[in-house]
Design a protein around this motif. Sequence first.
Motif, PDB file in Angstrom:
ATOM      1  N   GLY A  88       0.667   9.919 -20.503  1.00 29.84           N
ATOM      2  CA  GLY A  88       0.849   8.650 -19.809  1.00 29.84           C
ATOM      3  C   GLY A  88       1.080   8.843 -18.314  1.00 29.84           C
ATOM      4  O   GLY A  88       0.442   8.179 -17.483  1.00 29.84           O
ATOM      5  N   ARG A  89       2.014   9.731 -17.973  1.00 30.35           N
ATOM      6  CA  ARG A  89       2.295   9.969 -16.552  1.00 30.35           C
ATOM      7  C   ARG A  89       1.099  10.603 -15.851  1.00 30.35           C
ATOM      8  O   ARG A  89       0.802  10.300 -14.691  1.00 30.35           O
ATOM      9  N   ALA A  90       0.402  11.523 -16.557  1.00 29.55           N
ATOM     10  CA  ALA A  90      -0.786  12.151 -15.982  1.00 29.55           C
ATOM     11  C   ALA A  90      -1.876  11.121 -15.717  1.00 29.55           C
ATOM     12  O   ALA A  90      -2.576  11.183 -14.695  1.00 29.55           O
ATOM     13  N   ALA A  91      -2.026  10.148 -16.615  1.00 30.92           N
ATOM     14  CA  ALA A  91      -3.033   9.106 -16.438  1.00 30.92           C
ATOM     15  C   ALA A  91      -2.729   8.279 -15.192  1.00 30.92           C
ATOM     16  O   ALA A  91      -3.625   7.928 -14.416  1.00 30.92           O
ATOM     17  N   GLU A  92      -1.435   7.938 -15.012  1.00 31.22           N
ATOM     18  CA  GLU A  92      -1.048   7.186 -13.823  1.00 31.22           C
ATOM     19  C   GLU A  92      -1.339   7.983 -12.555  1.00 31.22           C
ATOM     20  O   GLU A  92      -1.812   7.441 -11.544  1.00 31.22           O
ATOM     21  N   GLN A  93      -1.053   9.277 -12.603  1.00 26.44           N
ATOM     22  CA  GLN A  93      -1.282  10.137 -11.435  1.00 26.44           C
ATOM     23  C   GLN A  93      -2.763  10.209 -11.086  1.00 26.44           C
ATOM     24  O   GLN A  93      -3.132  10.251  -9.912  1.00 26.44           O
ATOM     25  N   CYS A  94      -3.617  10.209 -12.124  1.00 26.74           N
ATOM     26  CA  CYS A  94      -5.068  10.341 -11.922  1.00 26.74           C
ATOM     27  C   CYS A  94      -5.753   8.992 -11.765  1.00 26.74           C
ATOM     28  O   CYS A  94      -6.987   8.950 -11.604  1.00 26.74           O
ATOM     29  N   HIS A  95      -4.992   7.919 -11.836  1.00 25.32           N
ATOM     30  CA  HIS A  95      -5.535   6.570 -11.701  1.00 25.32           C
ATOM     31  C   HIS A  95      -6.628   6.320 -12.749  1.00 25.32           C
ATOM     32  O   HIS A  95      -7.742   5.882 -12.427  1.00 25.32           O
ATOM     33  N   ILE A  96      -6.299   6.633 -13.986  1.00 19.34           N
ATOM     34  CA  ILE A  96      -7.223   6.470 -15.094  1.00 19.34           C
ATOM     35  C   ILE A  96      -6.416   6.021 -16.308  1.00 19.34           C
ATOM     36  O   ILE A  96      -5.222   6.322 -16.413  1.00 19.34           O
ATOM     37  N   ALA A  97      -7.039   5.300 -17.227  1.00 21.50           N
ATOM     38  CA  ALA A  97      -6.345   4.887 -18.448  1.00 21.50           C
ATOM     39  C   ALA A  97      -6.114   6.102 -19.334  1.00 21.50           C
ATOM     40  O   ALA A  97      -6.846   7.109 -19.258  1.00 21.50           O
ATOM     41  N   GLN A  98      -5.114   6.002 -20.205  1.00 20.45           N
ATOM     42  CA  GLN A  98      -4.757   7.169 -21.021  1.00 20.45           C
ATOM     43  C   GLN A  98      -5.843   7.564 -22.011  1.00 20.45           C
ATOM     44  O   GLN A  98      -6.127   8.774 -22.162  1.00 20.45           O
ATOM     45  N   PRO A  99      -6.502   6.627 -22.724  1.00 15.16           N
ATOM     46  CA  PRO A  99      -7.535   7.042 -23.690  1.00 15.16           C
ATOM     47  C   PRO A  99      -8.677   7.850 -23.069  1.00 15.16           C
ATOM     48  O   PRO A  99      -9.040   8.906 -23.588  1.00 15.16           O
ATOM     49  N   PRO A 100      -9.271   7.401 -21.927  1.00 11.89           N
ATOM     50  CA  PRO A 100     -10.318   8.221 -21.313  1.00 11.89           C
ATOM     51  C   PRO A 100      -9.809   9.587 -20.879  1.00 11.89           C
ATOM     52  O   PRO A 100     -10.546  10.578 -20.951  1.00 11.89           O
ATOM     53  N   LEU A 101      -8.552   9.655 -20.439  1.00 11.78           N
ATOM     54  CA  LEU A 101      -7.986  10.949 -20.046  1.00 11.78           C
ATOM     55  C   LEU A 101      -7.916  11.879 -21.245  1.00 11.78           C
ATOM     56  O   LEU A 101      -8.293  13.055 -21.155  1.00 11.78           O
ATOM     57  N   SER A 102      -7.444  11.369 -22.350  1.00 10.94           N
ATOM     58  CA  SER A 102      -7.352  12.181 -23.571  1.00 10.94           C
ATOM     59  C   SER A 102      -8.740  12.660 -23.992  1.00 10.94           C
ATOM     60  O   SER A 102      -8.909  13.810 -24.426  1.00 10.94           O
ATOM     61  N   GLN A 103      -9.735  11.782 -23.859  1.00  9.98           N
ATOM     62  CA  GLN A 103     -11.106  12.157 -24.234  1.00  9.98           C
ATOM     63  C   GLN A 103     -11.635  13.278 -23.340  1.00  9.98           C
ATOM     64  O   GLN A 103     -12.319  14.195 -23.813  1.00  9.98           O
ATOM     65  N   GLN A 104     -11.344  13.212 -22.032  1.00  8.99           N
ATOM     66  CA  GLN A 104     -11.804  14.245 -21.108  1.00  8.99           C
ATOM     67  C   GLN A 104     -11.168  15.597 -21.423  1.00  8.99           C
ATOM     68  O   GLN A 104     -11.836  16.637 -21.369  1.00  8.99           O
TER      69      GLN A 104
END
Length: 298
Positions: free
Chosen positions: A19-35
């Motif tokens: 969650g915090r990483a997604a905020e830092q990367c300005h991306i939603a959490q599901p796409p981040l997990s997929q990447q």
Amino acid sequence: MEFRQLAYFIAVAEELHFGRAAEQCHIAQPPLSQQIKRLEEELGVILLKRTSRRVSLTPEGKEFLRRCKDIRDRIDEAVACVQDMALGLEGQLRVGFIGPASLSNLPKAIRTFREDNPQIRLDFSAKSTSEQLPMLRADRLDIAFVRLFGHDTTGLDSMIFLREPYVLAIPEGDDFTHRTRVNIKDLEGKPLIFNQRLAQPALYRSLIGSFHKAGFMPNIVQEVNTEQSTVALVATGLGCALVPASSAEDKRFGVIFRPLDGDLPQWEITALWKQKNHTKLLQKFLDVVARFSNNPDK
């Protein structure tokens, strides 16, 4: 594998929280997990241990994080470097020059540039004009300080750095040392030291023409390939020589310099660079060089 995947992984590995990483990367959490999942599949390695309560790095993940951060830092450094180069704040400048340029204001210009731009690397090549021109065209030099006389300068820009008259270098003890000036007509029959015909054939012919206009042919007893060698031989008493006025800065024992009157070409040092070279670094160097140029016509 894309660089953004590495950036996403670094964020997750440092935060150990999607969650915090997604905020830092300005991306939603599901796409981040997929990447991150796609990255692990491409590598064939599990980088992160995931549970419902925590995220942790595997040993492979820790090593990959270390190397990814190194890659990120190198890319950041590369970006900063090329941006500084574009602004003329960093980089390398390759400078060629003929030997007589060392007796001009060029050393002062280079010193000033180095003091103002300590982060710029300057590489120097002491070469003849005929050696520098092909190096300049082959991009092995960025700027060349040369002596032009009938040379092909197609595709090159230029600036006269030095323009001065010839003077006569006289061995100490010669009758001419008692004169305040010497006329070219007075050199008839006088032993003379000349630059080699092969080094500057067009200039050689022009100087011979000057003697011919004065009504005689010069008595050439020795030909040499550099002005420094010329002055050194004058000191031996071998003969007199026509040299650029700046040669008088060479306080060599046994040589006296006197102004020389007559229909003689001017002695010039020209700065040359490729017309397509528009870098800010070269322009900064040219601005300094222009301040130290000794061209009465500028």
